[in-house]
Design an enzyme around this catalytic site. Sequence first.
Site, PDB file in Angstrom:
ATOM      1  N   VAL A  33      56.445 -16.642  26.728  1.00  0.00           N
ATOM      2  CA  VAL A  33      55.577 -16.152  25.648  1.00  0.00           C
ATOM      3  C   VAL A  33      54.086 -16.181  26.022  1.00  0.00           C
ATOM      4  CG1 VAL A  33      57.231 -16.806  23.864  1.00  0.00           C
ATOM      5  CG2 VAL A  33      55.431 -18.411  24.469  1.00  0.00           C
ATOM      6  N   GLU A 129      68.632 -16.312  12.695  1.00  0.00           N
ATOM      7  CA  GLU A 129      69.820 -16.245  13.558  1.00  0.00           C
ATOM      8  C   GLU A 129      70.735 -17.452  13.412  1.00  0.00           C
ATOM      9  OE1 GLU A 129      72.468 -14.924  15.233  1.00  0.00           O
ATOM     10  OE2 GLU A 129      70.948 -13.593  16.064  1.00  0.00           O
ATOM     11  N   VAL A 132      73.917 -17.980  10.609  1.00  0.00           N
ATOM     12  CA  VAL A 132      75.318 -17.537  10.711  1.00  0.00           C
ATOM     13  C   VAL A 132      75.819 -17.819  12.114  1.00  0.00           C
ATOM     14  CG1 VAL A 132      76.936 -15.617  10.506  1.00  0.00           C
ATOM     15  CG2 VAL A 132      74.895 -15.674   9.068  1.00  0.00           C
ATOM     16  N   GLY A 134      76.017 -20.589  14.021  1.00  0.00           N
ATOM     17  CA  GLY A 134      75.073 -21.416  14.782  1.00  0.00           C
ATOM     18  C   GLY A 134      74.544 -20.846  16.080  1.00  0.00           C
ATOM     19  N   ILE A 136      75.732 -18.492  18.120  1.00  0.00           N
ATOM     20  CA  ILE A 136      76.093 -17.134  18.564  1.00  0.00           C
ATOM     21  C   ILE A 136      75.016 -16.146  18.098  1.00  0.00           C
ATOM     22  CG2 ILE A 136      77.848 -15.323  18.507  1.00  0.00           C
ATOM     23  CD1 ILE A 136      79.865 -17.391  17.506  1.00  0.00           C
ATOM     24  N   GLY A 187      77.932 -34.123  12.547  1.00  0.00           N
ATOM     25  CA  GLY A 187      76.801 -33.309  12.078  1.00  0.00           C
ATOM     26  C   GLY A 187      77.163 -31.850  11.831  1.00  0.00           C
ATOM     27  N   GLU A 190      78.000 -29.607   5.939  1.00  0.00           N
ATOM     28  CA  GLU A 190      76.816 -29.548   5.085  1.00  0.00           C
ATOM     29  C   GLU A 190      76.627 -30.887   4.392  1.00  0.00           C
ATOM     30  OE1 GLU A 190      74.797 -26.688   4.979  1.00  0.00           O
ATOM     31  OE2 GLU A 190      76.141 -26.329   6.636  1.00  0.00           O
ATOM     32  N   LYS A 205      77.636 -16.781   4.562  1.00  0.00           N
ATOM     33  CA  LYS A 205      77.440 -16.153   5.882  1.00  0.00           C
ATOM     34  C   LYS A 205      78.005 -14.727   5.894  1.00  0.00           C
ATOM     35  CE  LYS A 205      77.452 -20.620   8.223  1.00  0.00           C
ATOM     36  NZ  LYS A 205      78.325 -21.689   8.754  1.00  0.00           N
TER      37      LYS A 205
HETATM   38  N1  LIG Z   1      74.175 -28.940  11.121  1.00  0.00           N
HETATM   39  C1  LIG Z   1      74.538 -27.758  11.617  1.00  0.00           C
HETATM   40  O1  LIG Z   1      75.357 -27.660  12.526  1.00  0.00           O
HETATM   41  C2  LIG Z   1      73.940 -26.516  11.048  1.00  0.00           C
HETATM   42  C3  LIG Z   1      73.064 -26.534   9.980  1.00  0.00           C
HETATM   43  N2  LIG Z   1      72.523 -25.382   9.507  1.00  0.00           N
HETATM   44  C4  LIG Z   1      71.555 -25.427   8.431  1.00  0.00           C
HETATM   45  O2  LIG Z   1      70.382 -26.063   8.918  1.00  0.00           O
HETATM   46  C5  LIG Z   1      69.740 -26.785   7.874  1.00  0.00           C
HETATM   47  C6  LIG Z   1      69.580 -28.230   8.289  1.00  0.00           C
HETATM   48  O3  LIG Z   1      70.844 -28.798   8.535  1.00  0.00           O
HETATM   49  P1  LIG Z   1      70.988 -30.243   9.185  1.00  0.00           P
HETATM   50  O4  LIG Z   1      70.008 -30.423  10.264  1.00  0.00           O
HETATM   51  O5  LIG Z   1      72.444 -30.377   9.494  1.00  0.00           O
HETATM   52  O6  LIG Z   1      70.622 -31.175   7.947  1.00  0.00           O
HETATM   53  P2  LIG Z   1      70.290 -32.720   7.953  1.00  0.00           P
HETATM   54  O7  LIG Z   1      70.723 -33.240   6.630  1.00  0.00           O
HETATM   55  O8  LIG Z   1      70.801 -33.371   9.179  1.00  0.00           O
HETATM   56  O9  LIG Z   1      68.678 -32.737   8.034  1.00  0.00           O
HETATM   57  C7  LIG Z   1      67.851 -32.378   6.967  1.00  0.00           C
HETATM   58  C8  LIG Z   1      66.441 -32.805   7.315  1.00  0.00           C
HETATM   59  O10 LIG Z   1      65.549 -32.359   6.311  1.00  0.00           O
HETATM   60  C9  LIG Z   1      64.789 -33.462   5.811  1.00  0.00           C
HETATM   61  N3  LIG Z   1      64.586 -33.200   4.394  1.00  0.00           N
HETATM   62  C10 LIG Z   1      65.521 -32.940   3.449  1.00  0.00           C
HETATM   63  N4  LIG Z   1      64.945 -32.721   2.264  1.00  0.00           N
HETATM   64  C11 LIG Z   1      63.616 -32.842   2.456  1.00  0.00           C
HETATM   65  C12 LIG Z   1      62.484 -32.748   1.608  1.00  0.00           C
HETATM   66  N5  LIG Z   1      62.607 -32.458   0.317  1.00  0.00           N
HETATM   67  N6  LIG Z   1      61.259 -32.921   2.146  1.00  0.00           N
HETATM   68  C13 LIG Z   1      61.104 -33.204   3.451  1.00  0.00           C
HETATM   69  N7  LIG Z   1      62.151 -33.318   4.324  1.00  0.00           N
HETATM   70  C14 LIG Z   1      63.380 -33.134   3.815  1.00  0.00           C
HETATM   71  C15 LIG Z   1      65.614 -34.698   6.078  1.00  0.00           C
HETATM   72  O11 LIG Z   1      64.752 -35.825   6.182  1.00  0.00           O
HETATM   73  P3  LIG Z   1      65.299 -37.289   6.651  1.00  0.00           P
HETATM   74  O12 LIG Z   1      65.624 -37.133   8.108  1.00  0.00           O
HETATM   75  O13 LIG Z   1      64.162 -38.193   6.415  1.00  0.00           O
HETATM   76  O14 LIG Z   1      66.495 -37.539   5.799  1.00  0.00           O
HETATM   77  C16 LIG Z   1      66.261 -34.324   7.405  1.00  0.00           C
HETATM   78  O15 LIG Z   1      65.409 -34.627   8.463  1.00  0.00           O
HETATM   79  C17 LIG Z   1      70.600 -26.561   6.632  1.00  0.00           C
HETATM   80  O16 LIG Z   1      70.091 -25.441   5.936  1.00  0.00           O
HETATM   81  C18 LIG Z   1      71.970 -26.233   7.218  1.00  0.00           C
HETATM   82  O17 LIG Z   1      72.770 -25.463   6.339  1.00  0.00           O
HETATM   83  C19 LIG Z   1      72.815 -24.161  10.064  1.00  0.00           C
HETATM   84  C20 LIG Z   1      73.660 -24.079  11.133  1.00  0.00           C
HETATM   85  C21 LIG Z   1      74.320 -25.242  11.686  1.00  0.00           C
HETATM   86  N1  LIG Z   2      78.463 -26.619   7.929  1.00  0.00           N
HETATM   87  C1  LIG Z   2      78.333 -25.451   8.747  1.00  0.00           C
HETATM   88  C2  LIG Z   2      77.181 -25.633   9.688  1.00  0.00           C
HETATM   89  C3  LIG Z   2      76.772 -24.359  10.271  1.00  0.00           C
HETATM   90  O1  LIG Z   2      76.397 -23.412   9.598  1.00  0.00           O
HETATM   91  C4  LIG Z   2      79.613 -25.258   9.559  1.00  0.00           C
HETATM   92  O2  LIG Z   2      80.454 -26.150   9.562  1.00  0.00           O
HETATM   93  O3  LIG Z   2      79.774 -24.179  10.123  1.00  0.00           O
HETATM   94 NA    NA Z   3      73.837 -16.968  14.989  1.00  0.00          NA
END
Ligand SMILES: NC(=O)C1=CN([C@@H]2O[C@H](COP(=O)(O)OP(=O)(O)OC[C@H]3O[C@@H](n4cnc5c(N)ncnc54)[C@H](OP(=O)(O)O)[C@@H]3O)[C@@H](O)[C@H]2O)C=CC1
Ligand SMILES: N[C@@H](CC=O)C(=O)O
Ligand code: NA
Length: 428
Positions: A33, A129, A132, A134, A136, A187, A190, A205
């Site tokens: 970039v 991206e 939906v 993760g 891919i 992890g 949801e 999705k």
């Molecule tokens: N996990 C997966 O494999 C996938 C997840 N996603 C999407 O990605 C997103 C994140 O998922 P994931 O990482 O698993 O979630 P996690 O629950 O692991 O992480 C959420 C994070 O957000 C922080 N957080 C939550 N609410 C607040 C708030 N109100 N203010 C500030 N910080 C906040 C939490 O803080 P703290 O750490 O202090 O608790 C934490 O760090 C979601 O939308 C999920 O649907 C999409 C694809 C795959």
């Molecule tokens: N909870 C979701 C996370 C990715 O979107 C899954 O299991 O596919």
């Molecule tokens: Na994707």
Amino acid sequence: MKPIKVGLLGLGTVGTGVVRIVEGHQEDLSSQVGSPIVIERIAVKSLDKQRTISIDSSKLTDNPLDVIRDPEIDVIIEVMGGITGTKEYILEALDRGKHIVTANKDLMALHGSEILAKAQEKQCDVFYEASVAGGIPIIRTLIEGFSSDRIMKIMGIVNGTTNFILTKMSQEGASYEAVLSEAQELGYAESDPTSDVEGLDAARKMAILGTLGFRTNVELEDVSVQGISNVTKEDIQYAKQLGYEMKLLGIADRQDDQLSISVQPTMVKNTHPIASVHGVFNAVYVYGEAVGETMFYGAGAGEMPTATSIVADLVAVVKNLKLGVNGLKAIVPYKLKKLKTEEEIAFKNFILLQVADKAGVLAQITQVFAEFDVSLASVVQTPNEQHTDAEIIIVTHDASQANMNKVLKHFEGLDVIHRVKSVYRVEG
Ligand SMILES: NC(=O)C1=CN([C@@H]2O[C@H](COP(=O)(O)OP(=O)(O)OC[C@H]3O[C@@H](n4cnc5c(N)ncnc54)[C@H](OP(=O)(O)O)[C@@H]3O)[C@@H](O)[C@H]2O)C=CC1
Ligand SMILES: N[C@@H](CC=O)C(=O)O
Ligand code: NA
């Protein structure tokens, strides 16, 4: 070179992966970039939480507005999840001219059109991206790779958690509850895993994929949804015996611009490529009028695969920044939506019945199918030496959903049928 400054909302599973990739691949990223990429501020819920990566604590805040309102920040990566609140943060960030990268399918499925309209107005990018399948690159594929084609069918295993559960139930005979806990620990699930197991996550999705694939505004309420919480080990074993794999399948198809979109546990013929997608892996099968069959496969959830898509979107935003073309790539659905009715939706069905084991039962049952014009592909009765109840497995040819519903309704009044144990869609 002035660094590109990024604000991160969330440092959980995905956020942690984003930090690892931005730090670990910095040389590659900045050479693509033309600027270093710096994660400037990070919003979390709990400032005291133990993290698996070391973070300069002065970057952390528990107020997302500190990140969104920081004038130094160019791009916001939203990986905290949630709908209300999060939507307002994103809209405010766009109002402030910041570009957005998000993994939030819940938000994009429900409010994507409003967010994308605001992005266009503000000439900002909103890329999603990771929302939906993760790791891919399926969204980019639908928008760019298939821009020349007419997509007729999209079939996806788009929820990693449920595929992980069904695979372990099928291959290891594991219990539903034990595997769900394992998926949570890894992890994949949801924060409220009901949305995984009841099919809502996959439905969101599929609404996103349907919108992009069919260039019409597919909303969540257009998707009929059924999850896996009632799928039994017995169902999975019957599926195997008949040469099928049980999958939570999202299916979006169109005929003459009439659409149907659904998510349901489906018995997929084991010769279909999507039947061999196991564990947390996802796959999206796309059938284009010109291209024919294609399929995209990879990890659908988890820290590093999901973060890969997030950071690739970040790279795309920064490249657009350099070219001064942000906000020009939003897909605006333009086609009028026409959904198929129950009479127009047709597919094969598997039906498992518990019936009285006596003469004439099979004839009564097949008579009901004939009455409602449902043609049968196979009928098998399981041996029953005690002559108590018997089990009958029926697979139909393509039958309209309306006619199948009439058959099932009629079964309720038939004394010889003691229980309709299961009904599944069959594909392939
Ligand atoms: N996990 C997966 O494999 C996938 C997840 N996603 C999407 O990605 C997103 C994140 O998922 P994931 O990482 O698993 O979630 P996690 O629950 O692991 O992480 C959420 C994070 O957000 C922080 N957080 C939550 N609410 C607040 C708030 N109100 N203010 C500030 N910080 C906040 C939490 O803080 P703290 O750490 O202090 O608790 C934490 O760090 C979601 O939308 C999920 O649907 C999409 C694809 C795959
Ligand atoms: N909870 C979701 C996370 C990715 O979107 C899954 O299991 O596919
Ligand atoms: Na994707």
